[in-house]
Design an enzyme around this catalytic site. Sequence first.
Site, mmCIF file in Angstrom:
data_model
loop_
_atom_site.group_PDB
_atom_site.id
_atom_site.type_symbol
_atom_site.label_atom_id
_atom_site.label_comp_id
_atom_site.label_asym_id
_atom_site.label_seq_id
_atom_site.Cartn_x
_atom_site.Cartn_y
_atom_site.Cartn_z
ATOM 1 N N ASP A 59 -45.456 -49.317 -57.972
ATOM 2 C CA ASP A 59 -46.244 -49.603 -59.232
ATOM 3 C C ASP A 59 -46.412 -50.915 -59.580
ATOM 4 O OD1 ASP A 59 -43.688 -50.471 -59.578
ATOM 5 O OD2 ASP A 59 -43.129 -49.300 -61.448
ATOM 6 N N ASP B 231 -43.894 -57.840 -58.645
ATOM 7 C CA ASP B 231 -43.526 -58.898 -59.771
ATOM 8 C C ASP B 231 -43.059 -60.039 -59.052
ATOM 9 O OD1 ASP B 231 -42.848 -60.086 -62.179
ATOM 10 O OD2 ASP B 231 -40.862 -58.901 -62.230
ATOM 11 N N PHE C 147 -44.391 -57.927 -69.810
ATOM 12 C CA PHE C 147 -43.354 -56.872 -69.482
ATOM 13 C C PHE C 147 -44.459 -55.720 -70.045
ATOM 14 C CE2 PHE C 147 -40.361 -53.550 -69.139
ATOM 15 C CZ PHE C 147 -39.672 -53.842 -68.220
ATOM 16 N N GLY D 225 -40.813 -46.171 -60.400
ATOM 17 C CA GLY D 225 -42.097 -46.394 -61.213
ATOM 18 C C GLY D 225 -43.395 -45.941 -60.767
HETATM 19 P P1 XMP Z 1 -39.934 -57.440 -57.934
HETATM 20 O O1 XMP Z 1 -39.537 -58.432 -58.645
HETATM 21 O O2 XMP Z 1 -38.991 -56.950 -57.082
HETATM 22 O O3 XMP Z 1 -40.073 -56.286 -59.027
HETATM 23 O O4 XMP Z 1 -41.244 -57.671 -57.043
HETATM 24 C C1 XMP Z 1 -40.765 -54.999 -58.651
HETATM 25 C C2 XMP Z 1 -39.977 -53.871 -59.407
HETATM 26 O O5 XMP Z 1 -39.575 -54.490 -60.773
HETATM 27 C C3 XMP Z 1 -39.902 -53.675 -61.877
HETATM 28 N N1 XMP Z 1 -40.865 -54.313 -62.739
HETATM 29 C C4 XMP Z 1 -41.361 -53.649 -64.050
HETATM 30 N N2 XMP Z 1 -41.068 -52.624 -64.590
HETATM 31 N N3 XMP Z 1 -42.693 -53.259 -66.409
HETATM 32 C C5 XMP Z 1 -41.629 -52.423 -65.793
HETATM 33 O O6 XMP Z 1 -41.523 -51.379 -66.275
HETATM 34 C C6 XMP Z 1 -42.869 -54.509 -65.873
HETATM 35 O O7 XMP Z 1 -43.561 -55.398 -66.303
HETATM 36 C C7 XMP Z 1 -42.032 -54.939 -64.488
HETATM 37 N N4 XMP Z 1 -41.932 -55.833 -63.563
HETATM 38 C C8 XMP Z 1 -41.433 -55.643 -62.557
HETATM 39 C C9 XMP Z 1 -40.502 -52.346 -61.313
HETATM 40 O O8 XMP Z 1 -39.769 -51.305 -61.197
HETATM 41 C C10 XMP Z 1 -40.985 -52.899 -59.849
HETATM 42 O O9 XMP Z 1 -40.720 -51.908 -58.706
#
Ligand code: XMP
Length: 183
Positions: free
Chosen positions: A103, A106, A155, A47
């Site tokens: 990127d 979350d 998202f 990403g």
């Molecule tokens: P965590 O939950 O581990 O997530 O902090 C990080 C990874 O989750 C993906 N991610 C997203 N990808 N749109 C996306 O395309 C979103 O809104 C989104 N939220 C989380 C992303 O790959 C990130 O590295």
Amino acid sequence: MNQRFDDDMERMLFTPEEIDHTVHRLAGEILTQYLDKPLTIISVLTGSLLFISDLIRLLPIRLHLDFIGTSSYGDNTTSSGTITITRQLRLGVKERHVLVVDDILDTGQTLSQVVDIVRALHPADVKTCVLLDKPSRRTVDIKPDFRGFAIPDLFVVGYGLDYAEQYRNLPYIAVLKESVYRS
Ligand code: XMP
């Protein structure tokens, strides 16, 4: 079948100009921090691909660039919570100052696990930089040292971010229509 994807977007969240402005601001902050330090940037694949390529072109300093591959999402929009390392780091970081770039932050699972992996390699220091931050979704206690935009629990796709491996090549960041991932 027509492969154009503009109709899949609910709305644009950040224009290419807004992204460019923010990447310039982040580069300025990063430059100030690492002007006199041996820097290794670790980009979290896939990403952060567009973000990292724009960001490093704005950093006129000697730096090492490495990549780590992670995967936490399947073909849906909810994190599985389990992070798989799909590509290992190749460069040593002993006594170097490391900046992990992703990127989006979350739940925090991905970044905190990558930081743990890097810390075990004995760098001088580890900091984090994310383009997007969804603070309301956090399950792990982590705050980015450098942050582009804070966003609500939506998202988003584009500028490297995907849904089911699509839309990474969108030059802006958009909210996907619910009908796309509910179908
Ligand atoms: P965590 O939950 O581990 O997530 O902090 C990080 C990874 O989750 C993906 N991610 C997203 N990808 N749109 C996306 O395309 C979103 O809104 C989104 N939220 C989380 C992303 O790959 C990130 O590295």
